[in-house]
Design a protein around this motif. Sequence first.
Motif, PDB file in Angstrom:
ATOM      1  N   PRO A 182       0.828  -1.216   0.000  1.00 19.88           N
ATOM      2  CA  PRO A 182       0.000   0.000   0.000  1.00 19.88           C
ATOM      3  C   PRO A 182       0.857   1.259   0.000  1.00 19.88           C
ATOM      4  O   PRO A 182       1.852   1.342   0.698  1.00 19.88           O
ATOM      5  CB  PRO A 182      -0.808  -0.121   1.296  1.00 19.88           C
ATOM      6  N   GLN A 183       0.416   2.234  -0.796  1.00 22.13           N
ATOM      7  CA  GLN A 183       1.141   3.499  -0.871  1.00 22.13           C
ATOM      8  C   GLN A 183       0.585   4.536   0.101  1.00 22.13           C
ATOM      9  O   GLN A 183       1.322   5.397   0.580  1.00 22.13           O
ATOM     10  CB  GLN A 183       1.085   4.041  -2.302  1.00 22.13           C
ATOM     11  N   LYS A 184      -0.732   4.479   0.349  1.00 23.30           N
ATOM     12  CA  LYS A 184      -1.359   5.399   1.288  1.00 23.30           C
ATOM     13  C   LYS A 184      -2.191   4.591   2.273  1.00 23.30           C
ATOM     14  O   LYS A 184      -3.091   3.846   1.882  1.00 23.30           O
ATOM     15  CB  LYS A 184      -2.225   6.434   0.565  1.00 23.30           C
ATOM     16  N   ILE A 185      -1.878   4.768   3.547  1.00 25.82           N
ATOM     17  CA  ILE A 185      -2.502   3.980   4.611  1.00 25.82           C
ATOM     18  C   ILE A 185      -3.196   4.914   5.591  1.00 25.82           C
ATOM     19  O   ILE A 185      -2.657   5.960   5.956  1.00 25.82           O
ATOM     20  CB  ILE A 185      -1.447   3.143   5.368  1.00 25.82           C
ATOM     21  N   LEU A 186      -4.374   4.506   6.032  1.00 22.35           N
ATOM     22  CA  LEU A 186      -5.111   5.236   7.068  1.00 22.35           C
ATOM     23  C   LEU A 186      -5.316   4.317   8.255  1.00 22.35           C
ATOM     24  O   LEU A 186      -5.824   3.197   8.108  1.00 22.35           O
ATOM     25  CB  LEU A 186      -6.465   5.697   6.524  1.00 22.35           C
TER      26      LEU A 186
END
Length: 268
Positions: free
Chosen positions: A100-104
């Motif tokens: 994953p490049q963007k994680i929340l």
Amino acid sequence: MTINDNPTLLSCLRLLVGLFIGKENLKLYDTLDWQGASDRFSAIDFDYPQYYTSKDFHGIQGGYLNPIAPVTYNAVTRFAAPPNEIKLRQQAIAKIKNQPQKILDLGCGTGSSTLILKQAFPEAELTDLDISPYMLLVAEHKAKRENLTIHWQQGLAEATSFSDAEFNLISVAFLFHETPVHISQAILQECQRLLKPGGQIIILDGNQQRLRHVNWLIKLFREPYSKVYANESVDDWLLNSGFQQAQTSYAGWISQITTGFKFVNYSL
């Protein structure tokens, strides 16, 4: 005479508290700028929901809007997620597919899962959201100690300010048992909005089947919403929210890990 008027009793109490939460956390409680944290992390005119402010989570007056909560959180979670809370978080993160490049990290608390996520995916942009400015302060402190760059933000997990399809991965650890069912379902609807097609959600929380039979444990840890949570199914919540491949596996003694994916329309 109160405990505060008796130096000997007060010293003994601090010793017991220090043994329970650890000397470092006790030092944090004494030294961090809690009021400044509230000002720095709190959004302007932030409206705390009634379901959050009306409950004393873990028996702490004011719940997570009390500086005592973040410095005792790790100790409470350690006992509530046996046999090893950190390994449980690592097990959940091990189920992540791809890179994953963007994680929340929703409801990040003091950042325990956050730090493991950042260490596992150092190139990813990681954003953490929690409703409590005090929890965010401790999470930020832990990240700085590890020299990790993470974005911290106060907000509601069920109504964030992020854009549609912004994240590849959303992590939700030990949050749903602390929210009413309708809020948990609203959070999953928000996750559906926030994930990119094919994006993954990882949920670590209490084992619903086992918790149904240990009401004494729920009472012990003073969890106001856990009994109702135990009678539900996170798998069903995911499917009803439009996720695919919902799957739950049991971990540790009383925990579970649930994964799901946002639908990809290959016909487009």
